[in-house]
Design a protein around this motif. Structure first.
Motif, PDB file in Angstrom:
ATOM      1  N   HIS A 218       0.846  -1.198   0.000  1.00  0.00           N
ATOM      2  CA  HIS A 218       0.000   0.000   0.000  1.00  0.00           C
ATOM      3  C   HIS A 218       0.881   1.246   0.000  1.00  0.00           C
ATOM      4  O   HIS A 218       1.392   1.655   1.038  1.00  0.00           O
ATOM      5  CB  HIS A 218      -0.926  -0.018   1.227  1.00  0.00           C
ATOM      6  CG  HIS A 218      -1.899   1.125   1.286  1.00  0.00           C
ATOM      7  ND1 HIS A 218      -3.034   1.095   2.064  1.00  0.00           N
ATOM      8  CD2 HIS A 218      -1.917   2.337   0.667  1.00  0.00           C
ATOM      9  CE1 HIS A 218      -3.707   2.230   1.919  1.00  0.00           C
ATOM     10  NE2 HIS A 218      -3.035   3.009   1.088  1.00  0.00           N
TER      11      HIS A 218
ATOM     12  N   HIS B 229       1.614   5.214  -2.400  1.00  0.00           N
ATOM     13  CA  HIS B 229       1.084   6.162  -3.397  1.00  0.00           C
ATOM     14  C   HIS B 229       2.241   6.694  -4.219  1.00  0.00           C
ATOM     15  O   HIS B 229       3.011   7.516  -3.761  1.00  0.00           O
ATOM     16  CB  HIS B 229       0.268   7.248  -2.716  1.00  0.00           C
ATOM     17  CG  HIS B 229      -0.975   6.669  -2.114  1.00  0.00           C
ATOM     18  ND1 HIS B 229      -2.061   6.313  -2.891  1.00  0.00           N
ATOM     19  CD2 HIS B 229      -1.263   6.285  -0.853  1.00  0.00           C
ATOM     20  CE1 HIS B 229      -2.976   5.756  -2.114  1.00  0.00           C
ATOM     21  NE2 HIS B 229      -2.537   5.717  -0.877  1.00  0.00           N
TER      22      HIS B 229
ATOM     23  N   LYS C  16      -9.174  -1.118  -5.710  1.00  0.00           N
ATOM     24  CA  LYS C  16      -9.120  -0.369  -4.452  1.00  0.00           C
ATOM     25  C   LYS C  16     -10.389   0.451  -4.298  1.00  0.00           C
ATOM     26  O   LYS C  16     -10.808   1.141  -5.225  1.00  0.00           O
ATOM     27  CB  LYS C  16      -7.895   0.569  -4.467  1.00  0.00           C
ATOM     28  CG  LYS C  16      -7.755   1.471  -3.220  1.00  0.00           C
ATOM     29  CD  LYS C  16      -7.199   0.716  -2.031  1.00  0.00           C
ATOM     30  CE  LYS C  16      -7.178   1.572  -0.760  1.00  0.00           C
ATOM     31  NZ  LYS C  16      -6.160   2.631  -0.786  1.00  0.00           N
TER      32      LYS C  16
ATOM     33  N   ASP D 285       1.412   2.736   3.431  1.00  0.00           N
ATOM     34  CA  ASP D 285       0.579   3.853   2.936  1.00  0.00           C
ATOM     35  C   ASP D 285       1.434   5.124   2.877  1.00  0.00           C
ATOM     36  O   ASP D 285       1.034   6.201   3.313  1.00  0.00           O
ATOM     37  CB  ASP D 285      -0.660   4.056   3.821  1.00  0.00           C
ATOM     38  CG  ASP D 285      -1.645   5.054   3.218  1.00  0.00           C
ATOM     39  OD1 ASP D 285      -1.520   5.399   2.022  1.00  0.00           O
ATOM     40  OD2 ASP D 285      -2.544   5.509   3.961  1.00  0.00           O
TER      41      ASP D 285
HETATM   42 ZN   LIG Z   1      -3.519   4.944   0.847  1.00  0.00          ZN
END
Ligand SMILES: [Zn+2]
Length: 368
Positions: free
Chosen positions: A59, A61, A153, A269
């Protein structure tokens, strides 16, 4: 050009010391330390270093131009000891081609979960207008990038879905079924409530942010798991950490450990903001927090190697085996007193820190 070499005397998480011979980017031999006769132009003395298969962050970005949820691929990949990253829904059908193209020149291997909203994280309320959930366009994107898109997602929290409640999740499940790909669901503040989200998830789906400390969390005041969580885990729904800026609480993590609701994968994340300013910093830093929670090194490393590789359906990415392409992370575990901070500002002390020192991936040795 590839780096042919022998990694001498690296330690596996089970304590065995090995020599790993790499020729043409492929593992030619894994032998007990000192027993291999293979000669290579280059030898790397790995005494004092651990080795595992390359870390996988499920996870992240990684679409640089997005703000706030964006970053550079190699900054959160190989430079931090992570050989494989999975972009978790930064892009939907509109921009997935651009994300695929951005892999050009990157040393980190990138996969993507396609945001069920065609606009992806262009806006952070991407599921607030059902017109952005274009099923046909989404399925076409999956067909166009079969080696790149590994799942779906859906971010199921109030600020993302607004008036649409659980409806985007129903559409996500339709898409997952139509394509045979798994679904990662983000949980956060209600609505929808986690009690309404979990029953829709099936075997192989993943809940990310499962240790968040928000009021709509998976654990009750007394620390016991909500019944819907126990049922979901029994069905084979997987639990992913997805630390992030706002989604990891030590108190929740301690409750999860007491009640035996284990993580299947540890992910960060990570994006520019929480990499530079914390509380994430790196996958290794997030992993170190789980050592502070008294999980073993083997459990922690397993969650970013074999555990993640299994979910990806790519077991070769989670093992060290002759004949496989070399995909390795070299790291140390230092003894030092350190204060860790969670997403709520709560602190815990630890005595060890995992630090990435280098990776071997795509035929290259890269130091961290
Ligand atoms: Zn995220």
């Amino acid at each position: 050009m590839t780096d042919n070499m022998v990694l001498r005397g690296a330690t596996l998480t089970d304590g065995r010391k090995v020599d790993i011979v790499i020729v043409d980017g492929v593992i030619a031999e894994v032998a007990a330390m000192g027993t291999s006769n293979s000669a290579c132009e280059r030898e790397l003395d790995c005494s004092g270093l651990f080795v595992s298969s390359g870390w996988i962050d499920l996870h992240v970005h990684a679409f640089p131009e997005l703000d706030p949820y964006g970053d550079e691929i190699d900054e959160i990949g190989v430079k931090q000891g992570v050989t494989v990253i999975v972009d978790a829904g930064s892009c939907g059908a509109d921009r997935i081609g651009d994300l695929a193209a951005s892999r050009q020149g990157a040393l980190t291997t990138v996969f993507a979960l396609l945001n069920i909203s065609k606009i992806g994280l262009q806006r952070i309320d991407e599921l607030s207008d059902l017109a952005w959930l274009d099923r046909e366009l989404a399925v076409q994107a999956v067909q166009m990038y079969p080696d790149f898109i590994v799942g779906w997602k859906a971010r199921m929290s109030g600020s993302v879905v607004r008036e649409n409640g659980i409806q985007p999740l129903r559409i996500a499940k339709e898409l997952a079924e139509a394509t045979g790909l798994p679904l990662m669901v983000h949980i956060g503040s209600a609505p929808p409530k986690v009690e309404d989200i979990l029953p829709l998830l099936t075997r192989g789906d993943v809940v990310t942010h499962y240790l968040n400390g928000k009021s709509n969390r998976l654990f009750q005041e007394d620390g016991r798991p909500i019944p819907a969580l126990t049922e979901a885990v029994a069905r084979g729904v997987r639990m992913d950490v997805g630390h992030g800026t706002a989604s990891f609480s030590f108190e929740t993590a301690e409750a999860a450990k007491r009640s035996g609701i284990r993580f299947d994968t540890i992910s960060s994340d990570i994006y520019r903001g929480n990499r530079q300013n914390g509380p994430v910093y790196s996958l290794a830093h997030v992993m170190s927090k789980f050592l502070a929670l008294s999980y073993s090194l083997g459990e922690v490393i397993g969650a970013v190697t074999a555990g993640a590789a299994q979910w990806l359906g790519k077991p070769e990415l989670g093992r060290i085996q002759a004949g496989d392409r070399a995909n390795l992370t070299l790291f140390t575990v230092t003894d030092e007193h350190i204060v860790f901070v969670d997403s709520e500002g709560a602190m815990r002390t630890g005595e060890h820190q995992i630090k990435a020192r280098g990776v071997y991936t795509n035929g290259r040795l890269i130091e961290c």
